[in-house]
Design an enzyme around this catalytic site. Sequence first.
Site, PDB file in Angstrom:
ATOM      1  CG  HIS A  62       0.602  -6.609   3.170  1.00 61.24           C
ATOM      2  ND1 HIS A  62       0.956  -5.381   2.659  1.00 61.24           N
ATOM      3  CD2 HIS A  62      -0.751  -6.684   3.038  1.00 61.24           C
ATOM      4  CE1 HIS A  62      -0.125  -4.746   2.252  1.00 61.24           C
ATOM      5  NE2 HIS A  62      -1.181  -5.521   2.459  1.00 61.24           N
TER       6      HIS A  62
ATOM      7  CD  GLU B 174      -3.659  -3.584   5.446  1.00 61.81           C
ATOM      8  OE1 GLU B 174      -4.528  -3.004   4.765  1.00 61.81           O
ATOM      9  OE2 GLU B 174      -3.194  -4.699   5.143  1.00 61.81           O
TER      10      GLU B 174
ATOM     11  NE  ARG C 196      -5.260  -7.901  -7.141  1.00 64.13           N
ATOM     12  CZ  ARG C 196      -6.167  -7.327  -7.918  1.00 64.13           C
ATOM     13  NH1 ARG C 196      -5.835  -6.879  -9.113  1.00 64.13           N
ATOM     14  NH2 ARG C 196      -7.412  -7.215  -7.508  1.00 64.13           N
TER      15      ARG C 196
ATOM     16  CG  HIS D 101      -1.794  -1.138   1.389  1.00 63.45           C
ATOM     17  ND1 HIS D 101      -2.637  -1.559   0.389  1.00 63.45           N
ATOM     18  CD2 HIS D 101      -1.983  -1.997   2.420  1.00 63.45           C
ATOM     19  CE1 HIS D 101      -3.310  -2.622   0.808  1.00 63.45           C
ATOM     20  NE2 HIS D 101      -2.923  -2.910   2.023  1.00 63.45           N
TER      21      HIS D 101
END
Length: 310
Positions: A172, A115, A192, A97
């Site tokens: 991740h 997150e 991605r 991200h």
Amino acid sequence: MSREIIFLNPVLKETVWGGSRLAEFGCELPSEHVGECWAISAHPNGDDTVASGTYAGMHLSQLWAEHRGLFGNAAGDRFPLLTKIIDAAADLSIQVHPDDAYARTHENGSLGKTECWYILDAKPGATIVIGHNAKNHEEVKLMIEQKRWKEFIREIPVHKGDFFLIEPGTVHAIKGGTLLLETQQNSDVTYRVYDYDRLSGGKPRELHVKQSIDVIKAPFTAEEPPKNPQKTANKNMNELVSCRFFSVWTLDVENRAEIEQDQKFMLVSVIEGSGKVDDTAVEKGRHFIIPAGYGKAVFSGNMRLVISSI
């Protein structure tokens, strides 16, 4: 000042890697491939509605825009947080991200995405991808371009009750057999890096290799989630993380527990058991907001809660 708890109707998302375990959290599933429950969300891609009470039927984004006092008059042009439950029946893509600055410039003014994951369940021997093994940014680029995935990604064991903070720039992936609750910034930007060459609708899913290389931080350093105890009257809440975007706690209720709502607002998810919050029955899979000025909330029964705030 409000003495009304705000219960929400979550938005469900079907995914190529999803399963059926969200039914355990009271979700009525449209298929056997539901990967995400956007449990407390005001994002345009999944804007929850209020389930009952004074604001029944209103979207959370509208509540934020028109009744900011419920949220302690917190600043910002959008609701800041998003709570999800994720059921990974199969592996998610290897992803990363961006931070706020990159997302603002490259993703039409979006927030970035910090997150954290609270692991609700994991099959025996389950693993998770967090981080990479490249020594520097040049090696990140080389390993990705040469598709040296086994060498590149860092895989670690994962167990029920584990907790991870995923900062922007961290490679991740949630792998199959893992169920988790995610607290994140209110963003839906994911790059991605690799998707195992899977097909969706007969075609490979879009990759974002350039953006991924732009934002991946190198070298990766594993750090414990920061704990900077917030000023809170609630000694029985166990802090998991406190960073600039959110604080997250767990609360175990054994017969009875009281908390003082001393934040701008509190987002609450029941992840185990059942009981009551004040006079309202709640069970595993209920999600709600305790608004500003609520005062003392009394929980009864036997249950575990995850609570977050800004």
